[in-house]
Design an enzyme around this catalytic site. Structure first.
Site, PDB file in Angstrom:
ATOM      1  N   GLN A 150     -13.277-120.864  69.931  1.00 39.81           N
ATOM      2  CA  GLN A 150     -12.645-121.556  71.058  1.00 39.81           C
ATOM      3  C   GLN A 150     -13.547-122.672  71.583  1.00 39.81           C
ATOM      4  OE1 GLN A 150     -13.050-118.215  70.735  1.00 39.81           O
ATOM      5  NE2 GLN A 150     -11.446-117.078  71.821  1.00 39.81           N
ATOM      6  N   TRP A 178       1.522-116.044  72.162  1.00 43.58           N
ATOM      7  CA  TRP A 178       0.310-115.522  72.794  1.00 43.58           C
ATOM      8  C   TRP A 178       0.650-114.446  73.813  1.00 43.58           C
ATOM      9  CZ3 TRP A 178      -3.006-118.640  76.790  1.00 43.58           C
ATOM     10  CH2 TRP A 178      -4.208-117.960  77.033  1.00 43.58           C
ATOM     11  N   GLN A 203     -10.186-125.327  67.276  1.00 47.19           N
ATOM     12  CA  GLN A 203      -9.456-124.210  67.883  1.00 47.19           C
ATOM     13  C   GLN A 203      -9.359-124.420  69.391  1.00 47.19           C
ATOM     14  OE1 GLN A 203     -10.828-120.293  66.776  1.00 47.19           O
ATOM     15  NE2 GLN A 203      -9.703-119.279  68.424  1.00 47.19           N
ATOM     16  N   ASP A 204      -8.140-124.300  69.922  1.00 49.02           N
ATOM     17  CA  ASP A 204      -7.903-124.389  71.374  1.00 49.02           C
ATOM     18  C   ASP A 204      -8.243-125.775  71.931  1.00 49.02           C
ATOM     19  OD1 ASP A 204      -7.254-121.752  71.103  1.00 49.02           O
ATOM     20  OD2 ASP A 204      -8.799-120.974  72.435  1.00 49.02           O
ATOM     21  N   ARG A 229       2.874-119.521  67.603  1.00 48.86           N
ATOM     22  CA  ARG A 229       2.906-118.058  67.609  1.00 48.86           C
ATOM     23  C   ARG A 229       2.810-117.592  69.059  1.00 48.86           C
ATOM     24  NH1 ARG A 229      -2.854-115.510  65.809  1.00 48.86           N
ATOM     25  NH2 ARG A 229      -4.270-116.991  66.831  1.00 48.86           N
ATOM     26  N   ASP A 264      -4.029-122.610  67.239  1.00 46.54           N
ATOM     27  CA  ASP A 264      -3.520-122.530  68.622  1.00 46.54           C
ATOM     28  C   ASP A 264      -3.979-123.735  69.443  1.00 46.54           C
ATOM     29  OD1 ASP A 264      -2.680-120.027  67.766  1.00 46.54           O
ATOM     30  OD2 ASP A 264      -4.328-118.966  68.719  1.00 46.54           O
ATOM     31  N   THR A 317     -13.677-119.398  77.442  1.00 47.50           N
ATOM     32  CA  THR A 317     -12.786-120.459  76.955  1.00 47.50           C
ATOM     33  C   THR A 317     -12.446-121.434  78.076  1.00 47.50           C
ATOM     34  OG1 THR A 317     -11.839-118.949  75.311  1.00 47.50           O
ATOM     35  CG2 THR A 317     -10.557-120.913  75.857  1.00 47.50           C
TER      36      THR A 317
END
Length: 534
Positions: A335, A440, A357-358, A438, A379, A305
């Site tokens: 990711q 992590w 994502q990410d 949320r 996220d 990532t």
């Protein structure tokens, strides 16, 4: 209210700001040297190393022990890099090889941040103001503590045998940094610093911060086509460079002078990695959607990532203006980072950060975003930096089936870290059922202040990571938000969730206090609001 009562109120409201129970033990309960080595696997060697460092430093004082503990930690981080080098070439897979390279670079980040901290502590010892330097020390030690976690996260999906060796080589570094951070917090910190009162003769109605230099104000006012640039990048041959990477590579290293790279409109298909030696670079484009840097690196291709970023920035003092950073990998590739930032005192103005994502990896250190657009699914604002986002527009995209859209996943792992996300005066423009965040990591910290929330922000507001993980230790808050998705009546009832009801608590997450912004944002030339609206 009186300052003492104010602090007491904050202690009640912000329990996760306090040190852990172990850290809160009285300084007199055991020698400081023992506290510096608490929980370290090789305790005897740790004690011996600190005592050796203390031998030539005179009487044992809290300050001298902190210096010795920090020097010991710095030496241990350097040894870990040497150990990591021996693993190079021994790994079986491409991802493992990349993860090892990540670890070497991340440990090098930690060495730099520990060295900066040691130099800053010497300034305090030599008569400097601890209030002046505390923001730097907390930021650098907090970042140094997190780098080893990112190192280990790179081994996700690989043979656990190699990961166990790597974990062993970085574990003691993490333990030592945590102890130094705890000791420093215990000896030098209030729950948070009182506001700094700045006087200025500049016009208070100016569109820019009143303490910004005239030269930097002019730099931001000037249209990119007419501004002075040290380097020009273009696809049509009208600039010296045809790629941004080439311009960055030829920029000076470790410079204290602003170096401006003007990137003319066009779509630049490249992955850019600005290493930590490339300091004080300013990247200026022709506007969102006109100057675009794009890539499609993603986790399923074998990248960690950390390495999927289309643009990664590590040098201090980076500024970007009027540019789109994009990762086109799509939700099916998991990711896929568009922008990763490890740059301390960095700022982004009128940028668009686009992915799934990410998307935006606020990896570490102090960052400021103003009038930026951020797009994603899962996220998509994540990491463990200390970041303030002001007047930004946050857009959600369609995720994979059965996925739930979550805007933030903040990764604070230790109660003494100064990290977290503060999203102010912004717009949550959800096109899918959306959660604000949320947790992590166990002490995840995120607040939304004075922001608009569209109707697809879910009534619960926030989502669990799994089970009850972090619900008692996280610190999530909302303050005077508005719009159809802002109703607090159906919000989660977790112990770590707070409906912020007073301006004093909200003010902790302001630019001045959360980022110590008065000391560095003036030089960026980016306008901002000092604190939340009452």
């Amino acid at each position: 209210m009186a300052f003492a009562n104010f602090l007491f109120t904050i202690f009640l409201l912000l329990p996760s700001f306090q040190a852990s129970p172990d850290v809160n033990q009285s300084l007199n309960s055991q020698p400081l040297v023992s506290q510096a080595c608490r929980g370290v696997d090789n305790n005897y060697q740790c004690l011996s190393n600190i005592q050796t460092e203390l031998q030539n430093s005179g009487p044992q004082t809290p300050s001298s022990v902190l210096h010795a503990a920090l020097r010991t930690t710095l030496n241990e981080a350097r040894r870990a890099i040497d150990t990591m080098t021996r693993f190079t070439g021994l790994s079986a897979s491409y991802r493992e090889q990349m993860a090892i390279e990540d670890c070497k670079e991340l440990l090098d980040f930690s060495v730099s941040e520990l060295a900066w901290s040691l130099a800053e502590m010497r300034k305090i010892r030599d008569g400097g103001s601890s209030a002046e330097y505390e923001g730097n020390l907390k930021a650098w030690l907090s970042a140094a503590l997190s780098n080893q976690d990112t190192c280990l996260e790179g081994f996700e999906g690989t043979d656990r045998h190699l990961e166990s060796f790597i974990r062993g080589s970085v574990k003691q570094v993490t333990q030592l940094i945590g102890n130094v951070l705890a000791l420093y917090t215990q000896l030098h910190s209030l729950p948070f610093p009182p506001p700094r009162h700045i006087t200025s003769t500049k016009n208070a109605s100016s569109e820019f911060p009143e303490w910004m230099t005239d030269g930097d104000q002019e730099l931001l006012r000037t249209h990119s086509r007419h501004m002075h640039a040290d380097a020009v990048v273009s696809l049509d041959g009208s600039g010296r460079y045809s790629s941004i990477t080439d311009a960055v590579d030829e920029a000076p290293s470790h410079t204290n002078r602003r170096y401006v790279i003007y990137v003319k409109q066009g779509v630049y298909k490249e992955n850019i990695d600005m290493k930590k030696k490339k300091t004080n670079i300013m990247l200026v484009g022709d506007g969102i959607g006109r100057t675009i840097v794009t890539g499609n690196r993603n986790f399923l291709q074998g990248w960690t990532t950390f390495r999927t970023a289309t643009v990664a920035v590590s040098g201090k003092g980076f500024i970007a203006r009027d540019i789109t950073f994009r990762n086109t990998a799509g939700p099916e590739n998991h990711q896929a980072v568009a922008l990763r930032v490890d740059s301390d005192q960095s700022a982004f103005f009128r940028c668009s950060i686009e992915g799934y994502q990410d998307t935006l990896y606020i990896h570490s250190l102090r960052q400021f975003y103003r009038e930026c657009n951020i797009y994603g699914t899962i996220d998509f604002i994540f990491g463990n930096g200390a970041a303030v986002l002001q007047n930004c527009k946050i857009f959600t995209r369609v995720p994979l089936p059965l996925q739930k859209v979550t805007i933030t996943a903040q990764g604070r792992k230790n109660p003494n870290q100064n990290t977290g996300f503060s999203i102010q005066n912004s717009y949550i423009l959800a096109t899918q059922p959306t959660y604000l965040g949320r947790p992590w990591k166990p002490y995840s910290r995120t607040v939304f202040l004075n922001s608009y929330m569209s109707g697809l922000v879910q009534p619960r507001g926030w989502l669990e990571w799994y089970g009850n993980f972090a619900l008692n230790t996280l610190w999530y808050g909302e303050y005077m938000n508005y719009g159809p998705g802002s109703s607090l009546s159906g919000r989660v009832r977790w112990p770590g969730y707070h409906i912020i009801r007073d301006a004093s608590t909200a003010g902790y997450f302001s630019v001045g206090r959360f980022l110590n912004g008065q000391s560095w944002l003036p030089a960026t030339g980016i306008k901002f609001t000092e604190g939340p609206t009452n």
